[in-house]
Design a protein around this motif. Structure first.
Motif, short mmCIF file in Angstrom:
data_model
loop_
_atom_site.label_atom_id
_atom_site.label_comp_id
_atom_site.label_asym_id
_atom_site.label_seq_id
_atom_site.Cartn_x
_atom_site.Cartn_y
_atom_site.Cartn_z
N PRO A 1 0.84 -1.20 0.00
CA PRO A 1 0.00 0.00 0.00
C PRO A 1 0.88 1.26 0.00
O PRO A 1 2.00 1.25 0.47
CB PRO A 1 -0.79 -0.11 1.30
N PHE A 2 0.35 2.31 -0.54
CA PHE A 2 1.09 3.55 -0.66
C PHE A 2 0.20 4.72 -0.26
O PHE A 2 -1.01 4.58 -0.14
CB PHE A 2 1.60 3.75 -2.09
N LYS A 3 0.81 5.86 -0.07
CA LYS A 3 0.07 7.09 0.19
C LYS A 3 0.04 7.90 -1.09
O LYS A 3 1.03 7.96 -1.82
CB LYS A 3 0.73 7.89 1.31
N ILE A 4 -1.09 8.54 -1.37
CA ILE A 4 -1.24 9.33 -2.59
C ILE A 4 -0.17 10.42 -2.68
O ILE A 4 0.25 10.81 -3.76
CB ILE A 4 -2.68 9.91 -2.71
N GLU A 5 0.30 10.88 -1.53
CA GLU A 5 1.31 11.93 -1.52
C GLU A 5 2.60 11.51 -2.23
O GLU A 5 3.31 12.34 -2.80
CB GLU A 5 1.63 12.37 -0.09
N ILE A 6 2.89 10.22 -2.21
CA ILE A 6 4.08 9.72 -2.91
C ILE A 6 3.94 9.94 -4.42
O ILE A 6 4.87 10.37 -5.08
CB ILE A 6 4.32 8.22 -2.59
N PHE A 7 2.75 9.63 -4.95
CA PHE A 7 2.49 9.89 -6.37
C PHE A 7 2.57 11.37 -6.66
O PHE A 7 3.14 11.79 -7.66
CB PHE A 7 1.09 9.40 -6.78
N ILE A 8 1.94 12.16 -5.81
CA ILE A 8 1.87 13.60 -6.04
C ILE A 8 3.28 14.20 -6.09
O ILE A 8 3.58 15.04 -6.95
CB ILE A 8 1.00 14.30 -4.98
N GLU A 9 4.14 13.77 -5.19
CA GLU A 9 5.52 14.27 -5.19
C GLU A 9 6.21 13.92 -6.52
O GLU A 9 6.88 14.76 -7.12
CB GLU A 9 6.29 13.65 -4.02
N TRP A 10 6.04 12.69 -6.97
CA TRP A 10 6.62 12.27 -8.25
C TRP A 10 6.02 13.08 -9.41
O TRP A 10 6.76 13.59 -10.27
CB TRP A 10 6.36 10.77 -8.45
N LEU A 11 4.69 13.24 -9.42
CA LEU A 11 4.02 13.98 -10.48
C LEU A 11 4.40 15.45 -10.46
O LEU A 11 4.56 16.06 -11.53
CB LEU A 11 2.50 13.81 -10.37
N ASN A 12 4.55 16.04 -9.29
CA ASN A 12 4.98 17.44 -9.20
C ASN A 12 6.35 17.63 -9.84
O ASN A 12 6.61 18.63 -10.51
CB ASN A 12 4.99 17.92 -7.76
N GLY A 13 7.25 16.67 -9.62
CA GLY A 13 8.57 16.73 -10.25
C GLY A 13 8.47 16.68 -11.76
O GLY A 13 9.18 17.40 -12.47
N ILE A 14 7.59 15.83 -12.27
CA ILE A 14 7.37 15.73 -13.72
C ILE A 14 6.76 17.03 -14.23
O ILE A 14 7.18 17.56 -15.26
CB ILE A 14 6.48 14.52 -14.06
N GLN A 15 5.79 17.56 -13.50
CA GLN A 15 5.10 18.80 -13.90
C GLN A 15 6.11 19.94 -14.07
O GLN A 15 5.97 20.76 -14.97
CB GLN A 15 4.05 19.18 -12.85
N ARG A 16 7.13 19.96 -13.23
CA ARG A 16 8.13 21.04 -13.32
C ARG A 16 8.96 20.97 -14.60
O ARG A 16 9.47 21.99 -15.05
CB ARG A 16 9.05 21.01 -12.10
#
Length: 151
Positions: A116-131
């Motif tokens: 199981p994971f926390k959505i925040e882990i995805f968000i951190e990864w996605l924020n890096g991609i977004q930049r």
């Protein structure tokens, strides 16, 4: 052609609850999400070749579960790479990964998310991609005409 500041995500997850929660959470955070319950109905897989031109991509990110009906997530990614898919950001989700799975994921340049994971882990990864994604990039929309979309 389509230009957007929103990050586009294709999500493959066979568990209805997990797919809906992820899709809703990511959409709520401003991402454009196209979710499918299995890879064999995803329009990117169905066609024999990528329809995107050299300066386009269908999506910015692919998030796929590893263990799914018909084909696993790594097989899906391998198939897209054979078709010269231009999506450069792929995440693999799994509750249990073998050392072979981890090696294959690394060879395919996939980010691994252990369930199981926390959505925040995805968000951190996605924020890096977004930049690093340019809002002026060109995205193809051909796959959106598929009636199998579950978003």
């Amino acid at each position: 052609m389509y230009r957007s500041g929103k990050l586009r995500i294709i999500l493959l997850e066979d568990n209805d609850t997990v797919r809906r929660v992820l899709s809703d959470s990511l959409t709520y955070r401003g991402y454009e999400v196209f979710a499918y319950p299995k890879p064999t109905i995803c329009p990117l897989l169905i066609l024999p070749e990528c329809r995107c031109t050299n300066n386009q991509s269908c999506t910015d990110v692919i998030l796929t579960d590893l263990d799914m009906p018909g084909m696993d997530g790594l097989q899906f990614v391998e198939n897209l790479k054979k078709k010269n898919c231009k999506c450069g950001h792929v995440g693999i989700m799994s509750g249990w990964l073998t050392s072979d799975d981890i090696q294959r994921a690394e060879e395919l340049d996939c980010k691994i998310f252990q369930k199981p994971f926390k959505i925040e882990i995805f968000i951190e990864w996605l924020n890096g991609i977004q930049r690093v994604i340019k809002p002026s990039r060109e995205l193809c929309n051909w796959f959106q005409r598929s009636p199998q979309s579950d978003s």
